[in-house]
Write a protein that holds these residues in place. Structure first.
Motif, PDB file in Angstrom:
ATOM      1  N   MET A 196       0.856  -1.184   0.000  1.00 21.97           N
ATOM      2  CA  MET A 196       0.000   0.000   0.000  1.00 21.97           C
ATOM      3  C   MET A 196       0.895   1.238   0.000  1.00 21.97           C
ATOM      4  SD  MET A 196      -3.145  -1.167   0.186  1.00 21.97           S
ATOM      5  CE  MET A 196      -4.127   0.228   0.679  1.00 21.97           C
ATOM      6  N   ILE A 197       0.519   2.206  -0.806  1.00 22.51           N
ATOM      7  CA  ILE A 197       1.244   3.477  -0.840  1.00 22.51           C
ATOM      8  C   ILE A 197       0.349   4.532  -0.203  1.00 22.51           C
ATOM      9  CG2 ILE A 197       2.286   5.251  -2.296  1.00 22.51           C
ATOM     10  CD1 ILE A 197       2.720   3.075  -4.432  1.00 22.51           C
ATOM     11  N   ASP A 198       0.793   5.075   0.911  1.00 21.03           N
ATOM     12  CA  ASP A 198       0.063   6.147   1.578  1.00 21.03           C
ATOM     13  C   ASP A 198       0.336   7.438   0.819  1.00 21.03           C
ATOM     14  OD1 ASP A 198      -1.390   7.665   3.324  1.00 21.03           O
ATOM     15  OD2 ASP A 198      -0.018   7.426   5.009  1.00 21.03           O
ATOM     16  N   LEU A 199      -0.702   8.059   0.282  1.00 27.31           N
ATOM     17  CA  LEU A 199      -0.534   9.244  -0.562  1.00 27.31           C
ATOM     18  C   LEU A 199      -0.451  10.544   0.225  1.00 27.31           C
ATOM     19  CD1 LEU A 199      -3.010   8.356  -3.453  1.00 27.31           C
ATOM     20  CD2 LEU A 199      -0.558   7.874  -3.289  1.00 27.31           C
ATOM     21  N   MET A 200      -0.963  10.571   1.421  1.00 22.62           N
ATOM     22  CA  MET A 200      -1.051  11.817   2.175  1.00 22.62           C
ATOM     23  C   MET A 200       0.312  12.419   2.548  1.00 22.62           C
ATOM     24  SD  MET A 200      -4.169  12.111   1.810  1.00 22.62           S
ATOM     25  CE  MET A 200      -4.467  13.635   2.647  1.00 22.62           C
ATOM     26  N   PRO A 201       1.335  11.631   2.893  1.00 21.75           N
ATOM     27  CA  PRO A 201       2.604  12.257   3.289  1.00 21.75           C
ATOM     28  C   PRO A 201       3.447  12.767   2.126  1.00 21.75           C
ATOM     29  CG  PRO A 201       2.526   9.947   4.008  1.00 21.75           C
ATOM     30  CD  PRO A 201       1.336  10.211   3.184  1.00 21.75           C
TER      31      PRO A 201
END
Length: 155
Positions: free
Chosen positions: A127-132
Motif C-alpha cells: 500500500m502506498i500512503d498518498l497523504m505524506p
C-alpha cells in the motif's frame, strides 16, 4: 516522463511529532514499570528503550527526508516505491492499482500478478500512503493513470 514524489515537510513534521509523542508514552510506561520493579538503572533503561523505539518508528522516514530521497516514482518503465523495493516494478507485473479511502486518508493498493505476488490472499502486495507525499492525490492519480487503470474502493 517520470513523476517523482518525496515526503512533504508538513507530513514529515506531523510524523516526527507523532513518533516523539509515542516515544514519550512508551518511555513513561517503561520508567514506571522499572521503578515498580525496583530496577536500579531505571533511567538508563528508559533512555535506551526510548531511543530504540524512536529509531525503529522513524529512522527510515527521517533518513529519506533529510537526504531528499524519492519515495514514489511513476515512470514509463514502472512504479517505484522506496518502502517496497529498490527497483521500479514494471507495469506488466502490476495486475491492479486500487485507490482506497478511509475518511480523509488515501492509499493506493498495488496488486501484482500471482506469479510475482508473495501474498495469495487477495490483499495488495503493498500500500502506498498518498497523504505524506509532496504531490496532491489528484496529481499522483493522474500520473499513475497514464500507465495503468485505477479502480476506486472508497469506504
Amino acid at each position: 516522463m517520470a513523476h517523482q514524489y518525496r515526503y512533504s515537510r508538513a507530513s514529515f513534521n506531523r510524523s516526527v511529532l507523532t513518533a516523539v509523542g509515542l516515544t514519550l508514552i512508551v518511555c513513561f510506561l517503561i520508567w514506571l514499570f522499572a521503578r515498580l520493579l525496583g530496577l536500579p538503572n531505571a533511567d538508563t533503561i528508559t533512555v535506551i528503550s526510548g531511543l530504540i523505539f524512536f529509531g525503529f518508528c522513524s529512522a527510515a522516514m527521517i533518513w529519506r527526508f533529510v537526504r531528499n530521497e524519492v519515495v514514489v516514482a511513476i515512470r514509463p518503465d514502472g512504479l517505484y516505491y522506496a518502502r517496497h523495493s529498490t527497483q521500479a516494478i514494471p507495469w506488466d507485473e502490476i495486475k491492479d492499482v486500487r485507490l482506497e479511502r478511509a475518511e480523509d486518508q488515501f492509499q493506493l493498493g498495488v496488486y501484482l500478478w500471482p506469479s510475482k505476488q508473495t501474498r495469495q490472499d487477495g490483499r495488495p502486495a503493498f500500500m502506498i500512503d498518498l497523504m505524506p507525499l509532496d504531490g496532491s492525490v489528484e496529481q499522483i492519480l493522474r500520473a499513475v493513470a497514464e500507465h495503468k487503470d485505477i479502480y476506486a474502493e472508497l469506504h
